[in-house]
Design a protein around this motif. Structure first.
Motif, PDB file in Angstrom:
ATOM      1  N   LEU A  44      21.179  37.223  39.994  1.00 44.53           N
ATOM      2  CA  LEU A  44      21.112  36.181  41.016  1.00 44.53           C
ATOM      3  C   LEU A  44      22.402  35.367  41.061  1.00 44.53           C
ATOM      4  O   LEU A  44      22.976  35.137  42.137  1.00 44.53           O
ATOM      5  CB  LEU A  44      19.922  35.257  40.751  1.00 44.53           C
ATOM      6  CG  LEU A  44      18.535  35.803  41.089  1.00 44.53           C
ATOM      7  CD1 LEU A  44      17.454  34.826  40.641  1.00 44.53           C
ATOM      8  CD2 LEU A  44      18.415  36.073  42.584  1.00 44.53           C
ATOM      9  N   VAL A  45      22.864  34.920  39.897  1.00 42.12           N
ATOM     10  CA  VAL A  45      24.087  34.117  39.865  1.00 42.12           C
ATOM     11  C   VAL A  45      25.286  34.961  40.248  1.00 42.12           C
ATOM     12  O   VAL A  45      26.189  34.498  40.952  1.00 42.12           O
ATOM     13  CB  VAL A  45      24.302  33.478  38.475  1.00 42.12           C
ATOM     14  CG1 VAL A  45      25.548  32.607  38.471  1.00 42.12           C
ATOM     15  CG2 VAL A  45      23.108  32.641  38.073  1.00 42.12           C
ATOM     16  N   LYS A  46      25.310  36.224  39.809  1.00 41.92           N
ATOM     17  CA  LYS A  46      26.436  37.090  40.138  1.00 41.92           C
ATOM     18  C   LYS A  46      26.538  37.284  41.655  1.00 41.92           C
ATOM     19  O   LYS A  46      27.623  37.211  42.240  1.00 41.92           O
ATOM     20  CB  LYS A  46      26.239  38.442  39.439  1.00 41.92           C
ATOM     21  CG  LYS A  46      27.510  39.278  39.239  1.00 41.92           C
ATOM     22  CD  LYS A  46      28.078  39.868  40.485  1.00 41.92           C
ATOM     23  CE  LYS A  46      29.250  40.772  40.213  1.00 41.92           C
ATOM     24  NZ  LYS A  46      29.562  41.633  41.365  1.00 41.92           N
ATOM     25  N   LEU A  47      25.401  37.518  42.307  1.00 40.82           N
ATOM     26  CA  LEU A  47      25.399  37.701  43.757  1.00 40.82           C
ATOM     27  C   LEU A  47      25.855  36.437  44.474  1.00 40.82           C
ATOM     28  O   LEU A  47      26.638  36.498  45.430  1.00 40.82           O
ATOM     29  CB  LEU A  47      23.995  38.103  44.219  1.00 40.82           C
ATOM     30  CG  LEU A  47      23.833  38.422  45.703  1.00 40.82           C
ATOM     31  CD1 LEU A  47      24.753  39.563  46.119  1.00 40.82           C
ATOM     32  CD2 LEU A  47      22.383  38.776  46.014  1.00 40.82           C
ATOM     33  N   ILE A  55      37.255  34.638  39.236  1.00 34.71           N
ATOM     34  CA  ILE A  55      37.760  36.015  39.257  1.00 34.71           C
ATOM     35  C   ILE A  55      37.270  36.737  40.503  1.00 34.71           C
ATOM     36  O   ILE A  55      37.913  37.663  40.995  1.00 34.71           O
ATOM     37  CB  ILE A  55      37.354  36.763  37.973  1.00 34.71           C
ATOM     38  CG1 ILE A  55      38.419  37.825  37.639  1.00 34.71           C
ATOM     39  CG2 ILE A  55      35.984  37.409  38.079  1.00 34.71           C
ATOM     40  CD1 ILE A  55      38.277  38.414  36.245  1.00 34.71           C
ATOM     41  N   SER A  56      36.135  36.284  41.046  1.00 28.43           N
ATOM     42  CA  SER A  56      35.655  36.808  42.321  1.00 28.43           C
ATOM     43  C   SER A  56      36.632  36.476  43.446  1.00 28.43           C
ATOM     44  O   SER A  56      36.971  37.320  44.272  1.00 28.43           O
ATOM     45  CB  SER A  56      34.276  36.211  42.633  1.00 28.43           C
ATOM     46  OG  SER A  56      33.901  36.465  43.967  1.00 28.43           O
ATOM     47  N   VAL A  57      37.096  35.235  43.446  1.00 33.16           N
ATOM     48  CA  VAL A  57      38.064  34.797  44.460  1.00 33.16           C
ATOM     49  C   VAL A  57      39.385  35.548  44.296  1.00 33.16           C
ATOM     50  O   VAL A  57      39.937  36.093  45.263  1.00 33.16           O
ATOM     51  CB  VAL A  57      38.294  33.275  44.375  1.00 33.16           C
ATOM     52  CG1 VAL A  57      39.390  32.853  45.356  1.00 33.16           C
ATOM     53  CG2 VAL A  57      37.004  32.522  44.664  1.00 33.16           C
ATOM     54  N   ALA A 116      34.413  31.349  35.136  1.00 31.76           N
ATOM     55  CA  ALA A 116      35.376  32.452  35.154  1.00 31.76           C
ATOM     56  C   ALA A 116      34.979  33.524  36.169  1.00 31.76           C
ATOM     57  O   ALA A 116      35.829  34.069  36.872  1.00 31.76           O
ATOM     58  CB  ALA A 116      35.507  33.067  33.754  1.00 31.76           C
ATOM     59  N   VAL A 117      33.686  33.817  36.268  1.00 32.68           N
ATOM     60  CA  VAL A 117      33.223  34.837  37.217  1.00 32.68           C
ATOM     61  C   VAL A 117      33.485  34.410  38.657  1.00 32.68           C
ATOM     62  O   VAL A 117      33.965  35.202  39.476  1.00 32.68           O
ATOM     63  CB  VAL A 117      31.720  35.127  37.008  1.00 32.68           C
ATOM     64  CG1 VAL A 117      31.171  35.981  38.155  1.00 32.68           C
ATOM     65  CG2 VAL A 117      31.499  35.849  35.691  1.00 32.68           C
ATOM     66  N   ILE A 154      36.069  43.619  34.963  1.00 34.41           N
ATOM     67  CA  ILE A 154      35.463  42.745  35.970  1.00 34.41           C
ATOM     68  C   ILE A 154      36.425  42.504  37.130  1.00 34.41           C
ATOM     69  O   ILE A 154      36.054  42.558  38.308  1.00 34.41           O
ATOM     70  CB  ILE A 154      35.050  41.399  35.341  1.00 34.41           C
ATOM     71  CG1 ILE A 154      33.941  41.591  34.312  1.00 34.41           C
ATOM     72  CG2 ILE A 154      34.604  40.415  36.415  1.00 34.41           C
ATOM     73  CD1 ILE A 154      32.653  42.129  34.851  1.00 34.41           C
ATOM     74  N   LEU A 155      37.697  42.227  36.817  1.00 30.84           N
ATOM     75  CA  LEU A 155      38.694  42.003  37.860  1.00 30.84           C
ATOM     76  C   LEU A 155      38.811  43.211  38.775  1.00 30.84           C
ATOM     77  O   LEU A 155      38.826  43.079  40.007  1.00 30.84           O
ATOM     78  CB  LEU A 155      40.052  41.684  37.228  1.00 30.84           C
ATOM     79  CG  LEU A 155      41.233  41.547  38.202  1.00 30.84           C
ATOM     80  CD1 LEU A 155      41.004  40.399  39.182  1.00 30.84           C
ATOM     81  CD2 LEU A 155      42.545  41.347  37.440  1.00 30.84           C
TER      82      LEU A 155
END
Length: 261
Positions: free
Chosen positions: A22-25, A82-84, A78-79, A144-145
């Motif tokens: 949920l948080v990742k999405l 790193i998404s941005v 960080a997630v 992840i990047l």
């Protein structure tokens, strides 16, 4: 693709639970709309935005590495960043350097595969449940990047190739993720492979729904705008991370990690 509980004082990344997905999405959705806001609405431009956000990401990763254990606020900060940045890397290659989406998709696929190959050769495992040394954490965040950059390129390539609108694109990627989950649950698809495939595809899924909510109606969106959409998802992320923090067992969180790097 939910995982059994892993001792939080040993592992530096979270268990793969429903909370995690949920948080990742939401993080990738906000990453898309926040990047659009910085580049377009604030008028910073792609290059300046990329430099600023990369600097902020470096600070956030330094905070994450300093924890030596899973701390929800540090990890998810960080997630989000790193998404941005992962999105901006692909956008820079395509918009500033004229690299085709087909090329970026293949290149990031190769980089991700190479990261996994070196990671496995070094550690003999790709498990995300044993990230308890700095070396393994470096491999983890590098992967992840590349998943974010690859997800951006692959998502844009599909939308461009098939000329799909935001909602249709989001539903398409959501369907593929559902098939991966089904293959893992019913047909015992390798858990590591299933996790990383789903992780890659949640980026174009979240970005599609973020664009659908934020973009004007003439472009196929609902017209809520990047500011409102980003704030809504930021609020949801903060609430979920606070919940994760409160449910962490205090005794476990305070235990000292004995293994050295």
């Amino acid at each position: 693709m939910l995982a059994p509980h892993t001792h939080p004082s040993r592992n530096r990344v979270p268990d793969v639970t429903l909370d995690f997905w949920l948080v990742k999405l939401m993080a990738v959705t906000m990453g898309e709309t926040a990047a659009d806001y910085l580049v377009v609405n604030l008028g910073l431009g792609l290059t300046v935005t990329s430099l600023i956000m990369t600097g902020v990401l470096i600070v956030a990763l330094a905070l994450q590495f300093a924890q030596k254990r899973y701390v929800p606020w540090a990890y998810w900060l960080a997630v989000v960043l790193i998404s941005v940045v992962g999105t901006l890397v692909t956008d820079n290659l395509v918009d500033n350097f004229g690299v085709r989406l087909q090329t970026t998709t293949i290149a990031f696929s190769v980089m991700l595969a190479a990261t996994f190959a070196v990671w496995y050769a070094s550690e003999r495992t790709l498990s995300i449940h044993t990230i308890f040394t700095t070396r393994r954490e470096i491999f983890y965040w590098l992967a992840i990047l590349f998943t974010f950059s690859l997800g951006t390129a692959a998502g844009d390539l599909v939308a461009e190739t098939f000329n799909l609108r935001y909602l249709t694109t989001g539903l398409l990627f959501g369907g593929v993720i559902a098939l991966i989950a089904l293959a893992w649950y019913l047909f015992h698809l390798d858990a590591v492979l299933a996790f990383w495939l789903a992780y890659i595809l949640t980026r174009p899924l979240g970005a599609s729904f973020g664009d659908w909510l934020s973009q004007p109606a003439e472009y196929g969106g609902l017209g809520f705008g990047t500011i409102f959409t980003s704030l809504i998802f930021l609020g949801c992320i903060i609430a979920l991370v606070l919940y994760m923090t409160l449910k962490t067992t205090p005794d476990d969180a305070d235990e000292i990690l004995l293994e050295s790097d």
